[in-house]
Design a protein around this motif. Structure first.
Motif, PDB file in Angstrom:
ATOM      1  N   GLU A 284       0.824  -1.207   0.000  1.00 18.40           N
ATOM      2  CA  GLU A 284       0.000   0.000   0.000  1.00 18.40           C
ATOM      3  C   GLU A 284       0.860   1.259   0.000  1.00 18.40           C
ATOM      4  O   GLU A 284       0.563   2.219  -0.707  1.00 18.40           O
ATOM      5  CB  GLU A 284      -0.934   0.005   1.212  1.00 18.40           C
ATOM      6  N   ALA A 285       1.930   1.253   0.772  1.00 15.76           N
ATOM      7  CA  ALA A 285       2.821   2.413   0.813  1.00 15.76           C
ATOM      8  C   ALA A 285       3.496   2.621  -0.539  1.00 15.76           C
ATOM      9  O   ALA A 285       3.608   3.756  -1.017  1.00 15.76           O
ATOM     10  CB  ALA A 285       3.868   2.231   1.909  1.00 15.76           C
ATOM     11  N   ALA A 286       3.939   1.550  -1.158  1.00 16.53           N
ATOM     12  CA  ALA A 286       4.565   1.646  -2.478  1.00 16.53           C
ATOM     13  C   ALA A 286       3.570   2.201  -3.492  1.00 16.53           C
ATOM     14  O   ALA A 286       3.899   3.086  -4.282  1.00 16.53           O
ATOM     15  CB  ALA A 286       5.083   0.277  -2.913  1.00 16.53           C
ATOM     16  N   ALA A 287       2.356   1.686  -3.451  1.00 16.51           N
ATOM     17  CA  ALA A 287       1.321   2.151  -4.374  1.00 16.51           C
ATOM     18  C   ALA A 287       1.009   3.628  -4.153  1.00 16.51           C
ATOM     19  O   ALA A 287       0.830   4.380  -5.121  1.00 16.51           O
ATOM     20  CB  ALA A 287       0.059   1.307  -4.215  1.00 16.51           C
ATOM     21  N   GLN A 288       0.950   4.058  -2.917  1.00 14.47           N
ATOM     22  CA  GLN A 288       0.665   5.468  -2.633  1.00 14.47           C
ATOM     23  C   GLN A 288       1.729   6.376  -3.237  1.00 14.47           C
ATOM     24  O   GLN A 288       1.404   7.410  -3.830  1.00 14.47           O
ATOM     25  CB  GLN A 288       0.622   5.717  -1.123  1.00 14.47           C
ATOM     26  N   ALA A 289       2.987   6.013  -3.072  1.00 24.36           N
ATOM     27  CA  ALA A 289       4.073   6.838  -3.600  1.00 24.36           C
ATOM     28  C   ALA A 289       3.980   6.933  -5.117  1.00 24.36           C
ATOM     29  O   ALA A 289       4.090   8.022  -5.690  1.00 24.36           O
ATOM     30  CB  ALA A 289       5.424   6.261  -3.181  1.00 24.36           C
TER      31      ALA A 289
END
Length: 107
Positions: free
Chosen positions: A28-33
Motif C-alpha cells: 500500500e505504501a509503495a502504491a501510494q508513492a
C-alpha cells in the motif's frame, strides 16, 4: 531524460512497482508513492506510511517523488508498458482513491 538516465531510474523504481502489485505489508505504501505522482488528484500519499518500506524501496519512492517534482517526469514515463499504471490504479482504486479514503476515515 536521456536513455541511460531513464534506464537507471527504471532499475531503481521497478522493484517499488513490483511491491505495489504484491500482497505484502509495504504494498500500500509503495502504491501510494507511485500513484500520488501519477495522478495526485485521485491518490494521495500518507507520508507516515513510507515507514513501511525497507531502505531500498523507500529510496525508490523518494526518487519517484524527486523526478516528479524536480524534473516533471511522471513515474509511468519510466516504463514502456502503457497499461502498467492503469493496472496499478485498478488494483488500488477502491482502497486508495481519495473518495474511498475519505469515507473510510470520515472526512
Amino acid at each position: 531524460m536521456d536513455d541511460a538516465t531513464r534506464a537507471q531510474a527504471q532499475k531503481v523504481v521497478r522493484p517499488l512497482v513490483d511491491v505495489a502489485f504484491s500482497d505484502t505489508g509495504a504494498a500500500e505504501a509503495a502504491a501510494q508513492a507511485l500513484l500520488s505522482c501519477y495522478d495526485g488528484s485521485r491518490f494521495h500519499l500518507c507520508v507516515r506510511d513510507l515507514c513501511l518500506l525497507d531502505d531500498s524501496h523507500y529510496r525508490a519512492a523518494l526518487l519517484v517523488i524527486r523526478l516528479r517534482i524536480e524534473k516533471g517526469i511522471e513515474p509511468h514515463e519510466l516504463f514502456d508498458d502503457e497499461e502498467l499504471f492503469p493496472k496499478l490504479c485498478k488494483r488500488w482504486g477502491t482502497q486508495l482513491h481519495v473518495i474511498s479514503r475519505g469515507e473510510q476515515y470520515g472526512c
